[in-house]
Write an enzyme that holds these catalytic residues in place. Structure first.
Site, PDB file in Angstrom:
ATOM      1  N   LYS A 111       0.068   4.216  -0.393  1.00 25.11           N
ATOM      2  CA  LYS A 111      -0.603   5.458   0.345  1.00 25.11           C
ATOM      3  C   LYS A 111      -0.379   6.702  -0.650  1.00 25.11           C
ATOM      4  CE  LYS A 111      -0.204   3.271   4.866  1.00 25.11           C
ATOM      5  NZ  LYS A 111      -0.075   3.142   6.351  1.00 25.11           N
ATOM      6  N   GLY A 130       2.294   2.372  10.676  1.00 29.18           N
ATOM      7  CA  GLY A 130       3.627   3.676  10.469  1.00 29.18           C
ATOM      8  C   GLY A 130       4.122   3.760  11.797  1.00 29.18           C
ATOM      9  N   GLU A 183      -6.705   4.981   8.088  1.00 30.14           N
ATOM     10  CA  GLU A 183      -6.400   6.204   7.685  1.00 30.14           C
ATOM     11  C   GLU A 183      -7.827   7.125   6.935  1.00 30.14           C
ATOM     12  OE1 GLU A 183      -2.780   5.518   5.627  1.00 30.14           O
ATOM     13  OE2 GLU A 183      -1.912   5.110   7.600  1.00 30.14           O
ATOM     14  N   SER A 187       3.389  -1.802  10.565  1.00 28.44           N
ATOM     15  CA  SER A 187       4.878  -2.007  10.661  1.00 28.44           C
ATOM     16  C   SER A 187       5.536  -3.106  10.315  1.00 28.44           C
ATOM     17  CB  SER A 187       5.146  -1.565  11.988  1.00 28.44           C
ATOM     18  OG  SER A 187       4.566  -0.037  12.437  1.00 28.44           O
ATOM     19  N   HIS A 230      -9.500   1.455   5.476  1.00 28.03           N
ATOM     20  CA  HIS A 230      -8.120   1.386   5.872  1.00 28.03           C
ATOM     21  C   HIS A 230      -8.487   2.505   7.007  1.00 28.03           C
ATOM     22  CE1 HIS A 230      -4.074   2.527   6.806  1.00 28.03           C
ATOM     23  NE2 HIS A 230      -3.798   1.340   6.197  1.00 28.03           N
ATOM     24  N   GLU A 247      -5.327  -5.149  11.082  1.00 30.52           N
ATOM     25  CA  GLU A 247      -4.388  -3.872  11.361  1.00 30.52           C
ATOM     26  C   GLU A 247      -4.581  -2.979  12.273  1.00 30.52           C
ATOM     27  OE1 GLU A 247      -3.832  -3.517   6.537  1.00 30.52           O
ATOM     28  OE2 GLU A 247      -4.049  -1.653   7.612  1.00 30.52           O
ATOM     29  N   ASN A 266       0.874  -1.191  -0.209  1.00 31.84           N
ATOM     30  CA  ASN A 266       0.041   0.008   0.100  1.00 31.84           C
ATOM     31  C   ASN A 266       0.892   1.141  -0.038  1.00 31.84           C
ATOM     32  OD1 ASN A 266      -1.579   1.937   0.304  1.00 31.84           O
ATOM     33  ND2 ASN A 266      -2.376   1.351   2.579  1.00 31.84           N
TER      34      ASN A 266
HETATM   35  P1  PGA Z   1       2.715   0.565   7.660  1.00 26.00           P
HETATM   36  O1  PGA Z   1       1.358   0.567   7.062  1.00 26.00           O
HETATM   37  O2  PGA Z   1       3.433  -0.832   6.987  1.00 26.00           O
HETATM   38  O3  PGA Z   1       3.612   1.782   7.187  1.00 26.00           O
HETATM   39  O4  PGA Z   1       2.706   0.525   9.134  1.00 26.00           O
HETATM   40  C1  PGA Z   1       0.468  -0.602   7.069  1.00 26.00           C
HETATM   41  C2  PGA Z   1      -0.883  -0.306   6.795  1.00 26.00           C
HETATM   42  O5  PGA Z   1      -1.282   0.808   6.580  1.00 26.00           O
HETATM   43  O6  PGA Z   1      -1.784  -0.843   6.732  1.00 26.00           O
END
Ligand code: PGA
Length: 244
Positions: free
Chosen positions: A9, A175, A100, A206, A98, A169, A7
């Site tokens: 982003k 992140g 976010e 992460s 997600h 998640e 992803n």
């Molecule tokens: P990340 O993001 O690997 O940067 O922690 C994971 C996610 O958004 O699912």
């Protein structure tokens, strides 16, 4: 078949960088083409790069995914992108709900439910994200996850439900460099398995080269990788090490 989803982003800022990242992954995978018999690799770039990457992808078995979708098919919805538009570009997977999206755009489980239905209608695979916040992780975790799943999959037929990929998640792990311990993730996985018997269940939050393998070892079917998916060498190394 395992599944590893990248992803991106809202990255990178230029088409040239997107090309470099994508070709970095594609070339490395092509050198070891057997990898794709064991692992489905899905790249989810920002919408604007999809047409370009769809051409760059050529006949390679890497799949393209979108990071979001709107649930209406067409009409006066300024700024939105629909499932038929994605399908027309050759997109095969769509990330839905997600955290976010929830945090910055106020998306709800009801919206995720409508999006899931629209994605399935256009024969793509939804990757539905669920996860608890730090506060919720104290004592409501199972209740929260069950509620998210129930609302997002509401009114779907059993055969539709079986096509949904679920990504666990924990919001606090995304992140942050602070992943969920694999033993703890395993407890959640076993809980989810009780009502998602046939679904692919991924872990996200992460994931790094150093910990990716642990999540497969405790039984996850795949990974959803944010930050590291922008580093072709590390991302492909994760694919190589887990294509067994
Ligand atoms: P990340 O993001 O690997 O940067 O922690 C994971 C996610 O958004 O699912």
């Amino acid at each position: 078949m395992k599944i590893i989803v990248g992803n991106w982003k809202m990255n990178p800022s230029t088409k040239k960088e997107a090309e470099n990242i994508f070709l970095g992954v594609k070339k490395e995978i092509q050198k070891h083409s057997h990898l794709l018999n064991k692992v489905k690799v899905v790249i989810c770039p920002p919408f604007v790069y999809l047409p370009f990457l769809s051409r760059l992808k050529g006949k390679s078995k890497i799949s393209l995914g979108a990071q979001n979708v709107f649930f209406e098919e067409k009409g006066a919805f300024t700024g939105e992108i629909s499932a038929p538009m994605l399908f027309d570009l050759g997109v095969e997977y769509v990330i839905i709900g997600h955290s976010e999206r929830d945090r910055y755009f106020g998306e709800t489980d009801l919206m995720a439910n409508k999006k899931t239905k629209s994605v399935l209608k256009f024969k793509m695979k939804p990757i539905v994200c669920i996860g608890e916040t730090k506060k919720e992780s104290k004592n409501q975790i199972f209740k929260i996850l069950k509620k998210q799943i129930t609302l997002t999959l509401r009114d779907l037929s059993p055969s539709e439900i079986s096509q949904v990929i679920v990504s666990y998640e924990p919001v606090w792990a995304i992140g942050t460099g602070n992943p969920c311990a694999p033993e703890r993730a395993k407890v959640i996985l076993l809980f989810l398995r009780k009502f998602l018997r046939k679904n692919k269940i991924l872990y996200g939050g992460s994931v790094q080269l150093t910990n990716a393998r642990n999540y497969f070892e405790v039984g996850f079917d795949g990974l959803l990788i944010g930050g590291v998916s922008l580093k072709p060498q590390e991302f492909t190394q994760i694919i190589k090490e887990n294509a067994v």
